[in-house]
Design an enzyme around this catalytic site. Structure first.
Site, short mmCIF file in Angstrom:
data_model
loop_
_atom_site.label_atom_id
_atom_site.label_comp_id
_atom_site.label_asym_id
_atom_site.label_seq_id
_atom_site.Cartn_x
_atom_site.Cartn_y
_atom_site.Cartn_z
N LYS A 191 -4.87 -5.07 -2.80
CA LYS A 191 -5.14 -6.12 -1.82
C LYS A 191 -6.30 -6.94 -2.38
CE LYS A 191 -5.22 -6.58 3.16
NZ LYS A 191 -4.22 -7.63 3.27
N ARG A 207 -7.71 2.48 1.31
CA ARG A 207 -6.96 1.46 0.56
C ARG A 207 -7.92 0.50 -0.15
NH1 ARG A 207 -2.53 -2.18 3.62
NH2 ARG A 207 -4.43 -3.12 4.48
N GLU A 218 8.60 -8.32 0.43
CA GLU A 218 7.90 -8.35 1.73
C GLU A 218 7.76 -9.80 2.17
OE1 GLU A 218 3.81 -7.00 1.43
OE2 GLU A 218 3.58 -7.88 -0.55
N1 PXG Z 1 1.77 -7.49 2.88
C1 PXG Z 1 0.77 -8.29 2.49
C2 PXG Z 1 0.91 -9.07 1.25
C3 PXG Z 1 -0.41 -8.36 3.27
O1 PXG Z 1 -1.41 -9.15 2.87
C4 PXG Z 1 0.57 -6.79 4.82
C5 PXG Z 1 1.68 -6.74 4.01
C6 PXG Z 1 0.49 -5.89 6.02
O2 PXG Z 1 -0.42 -4.83 5.76
P1 PXG Z 1 -1.19 -4.10 6.94
O3 PXG Z 1 -2.00 -3.05 6.27
O4 PXG Z 1 -2.03 -5.15 7.59
O5 PXG Z 1 -0.18 -3.54 7.85
C7 PXG Z 1 -0.51 -7.63 4.46
C8 PXG Z 1 -1.71 -7.73 5.36
C9 PXG Z 1 -2.54 -13.20 7.57
C10 PXG Z 1 -3.10 -12.14 6.68
O6 PXG Z 1 -3.28 -14.16 7.88
C11 PXG Z 1 -2.41 -10.97 6.42
C12 PXG Z 1 -2.98 -10.02 5.56
C13 PXG Z 1 -4.18 -10.28 5.03
C14 PXG Z 1 -4.83 -11.44 5.30
C15 PXG Z 1 -4.32 -12.38 6.14
O7 PXG Z 1 -1.38 -13.09 7.97
N2 PXG Z 1 -2.40 -8.88 5.20
#
Ligand code: PXG
Length: 289
Positions: free
Chosen positions: A149, A50, A182
């Site tokens: 991301k 990713r 989301e």
């Molecule tokens: N949506 C977004 C916008 C994200 O940033 C997820 C979904 C979940 O993805 P994963 O691959 O982790 O299952 C993310 C993940 C936080 C934080 O502090 C969260 C994310 C990145 C940085 C910080 O909650 N992202």
């Protein structure tokens, strides 16, 4: 703490980046948040894939192969004696001028931080989350695509501010068409009559790796799993709603915009999926030692 910076491990006090780095000046870069459980890095290859896809989408060349990158992640975990933790992988455009032009930047900067994880309080898992819909709309897919991301998380930060101002830890973000996208840092799922639904990434969701793993586990366990556009209505009337993310794992949502979800308590299927996910996270992954 040792930080991987550029091409080697350095002491935390020496882990500095330039004020001319475009990651700082313009949020120009990409990142990943990864977990280690029980001496293994969970979903490492998927995170690396990713990361490289995000980089490609913003025309950023990462000056390292995928193999070298996974080795660097493992090396950073080893150097910090991390067996359970959180790994932040950041690629910035690198040092450039005060203008936007990314072609004037040196090579991309690579930063890997492997630290202990700050887990969410257990109470949130036991009782479930309350969330609100926020006015900040998810990035338009033809602006910065929500699947990238990127280091430019202002869209999500603004949503998070609205959530916190409303007394919530997370929120529901809609896309430019008013469909469910989301949460600010998590994906969203609803369960109705045993059928599990989550919006497709084309509705403005990051293709979360926790999301993908949960979809796989749900299907393997015999649940009907759909990716379909959803309205807020679909969440309000669901039997169960939950969020997924690397940090949060799987967490129940029991109230959205002051509507109780189901009976207002964490749901049974959500609990089963969370257990399957934990079993998987604690037994799979790339070994650190
Ligand atoms: N949506 C977004 C916008 C994200 O940033 C997820 C979904 C979940 O993805 P994963 O691959 O982790 O299952 C993310 C993940 C936080 C934080 O502090 C969260 C994310 C990145 C940085 C910080 O909650 N992202």
């Amino acid at each position: 703490m040792k930080i991987f910076l550029g091409d080697k491990l350095v002491d935390e006090k020496d882990a500095m980046v330039s004020v001319f780095d475009h990651g700082l000046l313009y949020g120009d870069g990409v990142f990943e948040g990864i977990r280690a459980y029980n001496g293994r890095v969970f979903l490492l290859d998927e995170h690396i894939d990713r990361l490289y896809d995000s980089a490609k989408a913003i025309a950023l060349t990462i000056p390292m192969s995928k193999k070298e990158m996974s080795d660097a992640v493992i090396e950073t975990c080893k150097a910090n004696e991390i067996s359970d933790g959180y790994i932040r992988l950041v690629i910035t455009r690198g040092v450039g001028t005060l203008g936007l032009n990314p072609y004037l930047c040196d090579k991309a900067q690579i930063i890997i931080i492997a630290a202990k994880i700050q887990l969410y309080p257990q109470e949130l898992y036991d009782k479930g989350l309350r969330i609100v819909t926020v006015g900040t709309v998810r990035n338009h897919p033809e602006a910065i695509n929500p699947r990238v991301k990127s280091l430019n998380y202002l869209n999500n930060v603004l949503a998070k501010i609205e959530a916190i101002n409303a007394g919530c830890m997370e929120c529901l973000m809609l896309n430019h068409k008013g469909e469910v996208a989301e949460a600010s840092g998590d994906n969203v799922f609803a369960i109705k009559n045993g059928v599990i639904t989550t919006p497709p990434s084309t509705c403005g969701a990051l293709e979360g790796l926790t999301r993908n793993k949960v979809m796989e586990l749900a299907q393997a366990a015999g649940y009907e799993m759909r990716e379909a556009p959803m309205a807020r209505y679909d969440l309000y009337v669901a039997d169960e709603v939950f969020l997924t993310g690397t940090a949060a794992e799987i967490i129940s949502v029991v109230d959205i915009d002051k509507r109780d979800i189901g009976d207002g308590k964490p749901g049974e299927i959500t609990g089963k999926l969370a257990k399957m996910y934990h079993d998987c996270a604690n037994s799979e992954g790339t070994r650190i030692q």
